[in-house]
Design an enzyme around this catalytic site. Structure first.
Site, mmCIF file in Angstrom:
data_model
loop_
_atom_site.group_PDB
_atom_site.id
_atom_site.type_symbol
_atom_site.label_atom_id
_atom_site.label_comp_id
_atom_site.label_asym_id
_atom_site.label_seq_id
_atom_site.Cartn_x
_atom_site.Cartn_y
_atom_site.Cartn_z
ATOM 1 N N HIS A 1 0.844 -1.209 0.000
ATOM 2 C CA HIS A 1 0.000 0.000 0.000
ATOM 3 C C HIS A 1 0.863 1.236 0.000
ATOM 4 O O HIS A 1 1.022 1.865 1.037
ATOM 5 C CB HIS A 1 -0.906 -0.006 1.225
ATOM 6 C CG HIS A 1 -2.068 0.915 1.119
ATOM 7 N ND1 HIS A 1 -2.038 2.226 1.549
ATOM 8 C CD2 HIS A 1 -3.314 0.722 0.619
ATOM 9 C CE1 HIS A 1 -3.222 2.790 1.359
ATOM 10 N NE2 HIS A 1 -4.006 1.880 0.801
ATOM 11 N N ILE B 1 1.866 4.626 1.626
ATOM 12 C CA ILE B 1 0.866 5.476 2.267
ATOM 13 C C ILE B 1 0.162 4.626 3.323
ATOM 14 O O ILE B 1 -0.273 3.508 3.045
ATOM 15 C CB ILE B 1 -0.167 5.993 1.243
ATOM 16 C CG1 ILE B 1 0.520 6.839 0.162
ATOM 17 C CG2 ILE B 1 -1.267 6.794 1.936
ATOM 18 C CD1 ILE B 1 -0.365 7.176 -1.017
ATOM 19 N N GLU C 1 -8.283 2.985 13.022
ATOM 20 C CA GLU C 1 -7.989 1.987 14.064
ATOM 21 C C GLU C 1 -7.052 2.568 15.119
ATOM 22 O O GLU C 1 -7.233 2.315 16.318
ATOM 23 C CB GLU C 1 -7.392 0.728 13.441
ATOM 24 C CG GLU C 1 -6.940 -0.317 14.450
ATOM 25 C CD GLU C 1 -8.050 -0.966 15.249
ATOM 26 O OE1 GLU C 1 -7.751 -1.500 16.345
ATOM 27 O OE2 GLU C 1 -9.213 -0.975 14.806
ATOM 28 N N GLY D 1 -6.047 4.372 5.268
ATOM 29 C CA GLY D 1 -6.967 5.163 6.083
ATOM 30 C C GLY D 1 -7.611 4.369 7.194
ATOM 31 O O GLY D 1 -7.808 4.871 8.298
ATOM 32 N N VAL D 2 -7.950 3.114 6.922
ATOM 33 C CA VAL D 2 -8.593 2.305 7.961
ATOM 34 C C VAL D 2 -7.660 2.076 9.147
ATOM 35 O O VAL D 2 -8.134 1.953 10.276
ATOM 36 C CB VAL D 2 -9.122 0.963 7.408
ATOM 37 C CG1 VAL D 2 -10.244 1.198 6.420
ATOM 38 C CG2 VAL D 2 -8.025 0.137 6.792
#
Length: 154
Positions: A54, A60, A68, A63-64
């Site tokens: 990723h 990067i 978290e 986002g999840v």
């Protein structure tokens, strides 16, 4: 016991949260104000496993995982603020609302997660939070989220 604690280092975090590498996403929590607010800190490093895919060549933080990290900050805050250290605490997402991503988070960044409790009370099971994650004072992500506290019985 924990009423006077204002911060949690990695050792205390591991006594509160069940998460471990590679999914422990907060390095320390500071400015703990009971179970009302706290600031989590994550040092983002290239050796984290999600950067392999990723994205290759352009790492990067997903986002999840930022969301978290905000939730884990909230979990540590509850653990300290409600004296739930060494209690096999589990906290489950129930809902994520108004989630927005504003900035990329990359290796070398210091991610700060400011979390406030918007609903919930001492001894309760359901809590709502507002989280804002920043890098160098710039908003990277924000979300409202709801979680359920599950205290495991020995």
């Amino acid at each position: 016991m924990t009423a006077d604690l204002k911060s949690a280092d990695i050792h205390l975090i591991q006594r509160i949260l069940p998460h471990r590498y590679p999914f422990l996403l907060v390095d320390k929590v500071v400015d703990i104000d009971g179970y009302s607010s706290a600031r989590g800190i994550k040092n983002v490093t290239m050796n984290e496993p999600h950067f392999q895919g990723h994205f290759p060549g352009t790492p990067i933080m997903p986002g999840v995982t930022i969301v978290e990290a905000m939730a884990q900050t909230a979990g540590v805050m509850l653990g300290v603020g409600m004296d739930m250290i060494d209690t096999e605490l589990l906290i489950y997402f129930m809902n994520i609302d108004k989630c927005k991503f504003r900035r990329k988070v990359v290796p070398g960044d210091v991610l700060e997660m400011n979390v406030t409790t918007t609903r919930g009370k001492m001894g309760g099971k359901i809590f709502k939070f507002h989280g804002v994650a920043t890098v160098d004072g710039e908003v990277a992500a924000e979300a409202d989220f709801t979680a359920m506290v599950d205290r495991q019985e020995g």
